[in-house]
Design a protein around this motif. Structure first.
Motif, PDB file in Angstrom:
ATOM      1  N   UNK A  22       0.829  -1.201   0.000  1.00  0.00           N
ATOM      2  CA  UNK A  22       0.000   0.000   0.000  1.00  0.00           C
ATOM      3  C   UNK A  22       0.863   1.251   0.000  1.00  0.00           C
ATOM      4  N   UNK A  23       0.282   2.361  -0.354  1.00  0.00           N
ATOM      5  CA  UNK A  23       0.977   3.653  -0.389  1.00  0.00           C
ATOM      6  C   UNK A  23       1.609   3.949   0.977  1.00  0.00           C
ATOM      7  N   UNK A  24       0.973   3.480   2.036  1.00  0.00           N
ATOM      8  CA  UNK A  24       1.487   3.693   3.395  1.00  0.00           C
ATOM      9  C   UNK A  24       2.779   2.928   3.658  1.00  0.00           C
ATOM     10  N   UNK A  25       3.103   1.964   2.764  1.00  0.00           N
ATOM     11  CA  UNK A  25       4.299   1.147   2.950  1.00  0.00           C
ATOM     12  C   UNK A  25       4.005  -0.211   3.571  1.00  0.00           C
ATOM     13  N   UNK A  26       2.777  -0.421   4.017  1.00  0.00           N
ATOM     14  CA  UNK A  26       2.418  -1.698   4.622  1.00  0.00           C
ATOM     15  C   UNK A  26       2.317  -2.774   3.549  1.00  0.00           C
ATOM     16  N   UNK A  27       2.806  -3.975   3.880  1.00  0.00           N
ATOM     17  CA  UNK A  27       2.832  -5.096   2.944  1.00  0.00           C
ATOM     18  C   UNK A  27       1.932  -6.212   3.477  1.00  0.00           C
ATOM     19  N   UNK A  28       1.033  -6.692   2.630  1.00  0.00           N
ATOM     20  CA  UNK A  28       0.111  -7.766   2.996  1.00  0.00           C
ATOM     21  C   UNK A  28       0.159  -8.874   1.960  1.00  0.00           C
ATOM     22  N   UNK A  29       0.019 -10.111   2.426  1.00  0.00           N
ATOM     23  CA  UNK A  29      -0.132 -11.268   1.547  1.00  0.00           C
ATOM     24  C   UNK A  29      -1.549 -11.792   1.708  1.00  0.00           C
ATOM     25  N   UNK A  30      -2.284 -11.855   0.622  1.00  0.00           N
ATOM     26  CA  UNK A  30      -3.645 -12.401   0.629  1.00  0.00           C
ATOM     27  C   UNK A  30      -3.582 -13.813   0.063  1.00  0.00           C
TER      28      UNK A  30
END
Length: 67
Positions: A22-30
């Motif tokens: 995300x633009x915020x820098x947070x990384x997620x794996x779905x």
């Protein structure tokens, strides 16, 4: 088209995992995301709107932290 919410995303066919930064820098794996969902996200005119409607709260995810 650039997104105001999603900075980058990629898909791993072998594990059906969608990685979103995300633009915020947070990384997620779905996890267990069908390839069709990834392709429709890729083709979507509004990545954020598509994400909210078809991915968020629909798939289990793992938060990896910040980029």
């Amino acid at each position: 088209m650039p997104s105001s919410v999603i900075k980058y995303f990629s898909y791993d066919k072998t594990t059906s995992t969608l990685k979103i930064i995300f633009i915020t820098g947070m990384v997620y794996l779905y996890k267990k995301v069908p390839e069709k969902v990834y392709k429709l996200l890729k083709a979507s005119g509004s990545k954020g709107r598509y994400f909210n409607a078809y991915i968020r709260d629909k798939f289990k995810f793992q938060k990896l932290g910040e980029e």
